[in-house]
Design an enzyme around this catalytic site. Structure first.
Site, PDB file in Angstrom:
ATOM      1  N   LYS A  65      39.091  45.651  31.983  1.00 56.30           N
ATOM      2  CA  LYS A  65      39.613  46.800  32.719  1.00 56.30           C
ATOM      3  C   LYS A  65      41.123  46.995  32.556  1.00 56.30           C
ATOM      4  O   LYS A  65      41.604  48.126  32.592  1.00 56.30           O
ATOM      5  CB  LYS A  65      39.256  46.689  34.202  1.00 56.30           C
ATOM      6  CG  LYS A  65      37.785  46.940  34.494  1.00 56.30           C
ATOM      7  CD  LYS A  65      37.519  47.003  35.991  1.00 56.30           C
ATOM      8  CE  LYS A  65      36.077  47.348  36.273  1.00 56.30           C
ATOM      9  NZ  LYS A  65      35.806  47.498  37.724  1.00 56.30           N
ATOM     10  N   ASN A  86      38.176  51.952  34.526  1.00 60.66           N
ATOM     11  CA  ASN A  86      36.738  51.669  34.456  1.00 60.66           C
ATOM     12  C   ASN A  86      35.967  52.808  33.788  1.00 60.66           C
ATOM     13  O   ASN A  86      34.769  52.682  33.554  1.00 60.66           O
ATOM     14  CB  ASN A  86      36.161  51.373  35.844  1.00 60.66           C
ATOM     15  CG  ASN A  86      35.783  52.627  36.609  1.00 60.66           C
ATOM     16  OD1 ASN A  86      36.477  53.655  36.533  1.00 60.66           O
ATOM     17  ND2 ASN A  86      34.694  52.570  37.359  1.00 60.66           N
ATOM     18  N   GLY A 122      40.103  39.600  49.786  1.00 65.35           N
ATOM     19  CA  GLY A 122      40.260  39.533  48.337  1.00 65.35           C
ATOM     20  C   GLY A 122      41.355  40.441  47.824  1.00 65.35           C
ATOM     21  O   GLY A 122      41.705  41.445  48.459  1.00 65.35           O
ATOM     22  N   MET A 220      30.701  44.049  48.736  1.00 63.48           N
ATOM     23  CA  MET A 220      30.624  44.765  47.470  1.00 63.48           C
ATOM     24  C   MET A 220      29.585  44.187  46.517  1.00 63.48           C
ATOM     25  O   MET A 220      29.228  44.830  45.532  1.00 63.48           O
ATOM     26  CB  MET A 220      31.992  44.783  46.793  1.00 63.48           C
ATOM     27  CG  MET A 220      32.988  45.702  47.453  1.00 63.48           C
ATOM     28  SD  MET A 220      34.460  45.829  46.422  1.00 63.48           S
ATOM     29  CE  MET A 220      35.430  46.977  47.400  1.00 63.48           C
TER      30      MET A 220
END
Length: 277
Positions: A65, A86, A122, A220
């Site tokens: 990415k 992306n 995160g 996620m």
């Protein structure tokens, strides 16, 4: 027929091909989407190959990415700020990179769900995409928790930059700050891989119990549909959501970026739901 695709490693388990091919067929688009397993050392050749094949566009996933950026001709302002891509669109041989991850996440949140105060676990790529788009979706306070590392000051600067002043970075081991943030949270997001392959969680049952009853708990991770975190939240009768809706929405936004027509999110979700164990 125009080729579209995915560059990643590993790419074999990606659900993007079945989702995108179903959507293109539904819109009667003469195109085919293919996943390409590309090692980091092959990235230069892979992008050159995409140019030779005159692909219409492609998605980019781990680990490419950020490293793909030098091989593109242009970045959208969001991708420039994130320094991550992306989705790539080929416009007359000109490869333009953008990111649909952040918008895909926020558009997956139910419209009636409060989300002014957010706790984010995160600081990786998915987390950064959430940070960079949070303010435009009405987030007023974003507390990002991460384990302390040697590059803490760099991460702190990144959080402040991407969140445009609404975010702060805190140590996950700081129980006082974590407890205070959880007690006020409208939305809790796990953007780490913890719990992907086992029942581990970053939070204890006690900490999850601090969340208000209206708090939506989002993990996620989508391959493990009911992670340890989501099970613990459900046991507290909190609303929960896995990463499937985000996967669908970021894929739909990629489709719309390539073809300039709306995607059928319900069709895309139904197509991949049965593919996830």
């Amino acid at each position: 027929m125009t080729i579209y695709g995915l560059i990643a490693q590993p790419a074999i388990h990606s659900l993007s091909p079945v989702m995108q091919n179903k959507m293109m067929a539904a819109r009667h688009i003469d195109a085919y989407y293919q996943a390409f397993d590309v090692a980091p050392a092959q990235l230069d050749a892979a992008v050159a190959g995409m140019r030779v094949l005159s692909v219409g566009g492609f998605n980019v996933s781990t680990p490419h990415k950020s490293t793909i950026i030098p091989y593109l001709d242009e970045l959208t302002p969001l991708a420039q700020r994130l320094q991550a891509v992306n989705t790539v669109k080929n416009v007359g041989g000109h490869l333009i990179g953008t990111s649909t991850d952040g918008d895909g996440f926020w558009q997956s949140i139910p419209r009636n769900q409060p989300h002014e105060r957010v706790v984010l676990l995160g600081t990786g790529g998915a987390a950064r995409a959430v940070m960079a788009t949070a303010q435009q979706y009405g987030v007023r306070q974003l507390t990002v928790f991460n384990r302390a590392h040697l590059d803490w000051s760099q991460r702190e600067t990144t959080v402040a930059y991407l969140s445009q002043g609404i975010g702060q970075l805190a140590d996950l081991a700081d129980n006082q700050t974590l407890s205070a943030a959880l007690q006020q949270a409208d939305l809790l997001i796990n953007a780490t891989t913890v719990g992907m392959n086992d029942a581990r969680t970053l939070l204890t049952d006690y900490q999850i119990g601090l969340l208000p009853q209206h708090t939506l708990v989002v993990d996620m991770i989508y391959r493990n549909q009911q992670t340890g975190l989501l099970r613990a939240a459900a046991n507290r009768q909190l609303p929960t959501q896995n990463g499937l809706a985000m996967l669908v929405n970021q894929g739909a936004l990629s489709f719309e970026y390539w073809f300039n027509q709306p995607a059928d999110r319900q069709l895309m979700a139904e197509t991949i739901r049965g593919k996830i164990k």
